[in-house]
Design an enzyme around this catalytic site. Structure first.
Site, PDB file in Angstrom:
ATOM      1  N   HIS A  65       4.012   3.135  -3.787  1.00  0.00           N
ATOM      2  CA  HIS A  65       5.152   2.538  -3.087  1.00  0.00           C
ATOM      3  C   HIS A  65       4.552   1.458  -2.206  1.00  0.00           C
ATOM      4  CE1 HIS A  65       8.593   1.910  -0.472  1.00  0.00           C
ATOM      5  NE2 HIS A  65       7.787   2.089   0.555  1.00  0.00           N
TER       6      HIS A  65
ATOM      7  N   CYS B  82      10.387  -0.924  -5.559  1.00  0.00           N
ATOM      8  CA  CYS B  82       9.817  -1.452  -4.320  1.00  0.00           C
ATOM      9  C   CYS B  82       8.677  -2.423  -4.596  1.00  0.00           C
ATOM     10  CB  CYS B  82       9.323  -0.303  -3.441  1.00  0.00           C
ATOM     11  SG  CYS B  82       8.092   0.741  -4.257  1.00  0.00           S
TER      12      CYS B  82
END
Length: 159
Positions: free
Chosen positions: A34, A104
């Site tokens: 992430h 993301c």
């Protein structure tokens, strides 16, 4: 004077990927990544709620595993907020989020390119396809899909 731009890199598996890597994709796997862009004193990322922000290191994942300096931007915070508003209304709306295909990392990559003219490390962008190209990756995808951070969504009524 420019504004410092960083990418914060987190492991969604909190270290479990190291042990799962060989079975999952046939090679060691450092993490399931992430990322978020940190600029103007805030951490910006994309998730199921759309473009979100928090204080740096303020996601449920705590402190990032790694921080990479991307450079400095001359873009003003107002212009950046306009960019985010535009992106949040179309390309990076929450309903368009997909952990493996539009996530993301795609947001961080495009946002970094906007701010400093270069993106995030390519191996981070390549990982979802590597995982999904394996039978075990396809089997574990629904479980991994649930591991998404949250913050404060950008107000949709701004601008």
């Amino acid at each position: 004077m420019g504004f410092k731009v960083q990418v914060y890199i987190y492991d969604l598996t909190q270290g479990m990927a190291r042990t799962m890597g060989p079975a999952l994709i046939g090679r060691p796997l450092d993490g399931v990544w992430h990322t978020a862009v940190v600029v103007y004193g805030k951490e910006y990322f994309f998730g199921g709620g759309g473009i979100e922000y928090c204080n740096p290191g303020g996601t449920m994942m705590g402190q990032p595993l790694k921080i990479e300096d991307l450079g400095e931007t001359q873009i003003t915070e107002d212009l950046f907020q306009d960019y985010l508003r535009t992106q949040s209304q179309d390309r990076f709306r929450g309903d368009r989020y997909d952990l493996f295909r539009h996530n993301c990392n795609n947001f961080s990559h495009e946002t970094a390119q906007f701010l400093v003219g270069k993106g995030i490390p390519q191996h981070i962008l390549d990982l979802p396809n590597e995982i999904l190209s394996t039978p075990m990756g396809q089997m574990l995808a629904p479980m991994i899909q649930q591991m998404t951070p949250s913050g404060t969504s950008l107000p949709s009524n701004i601008g």
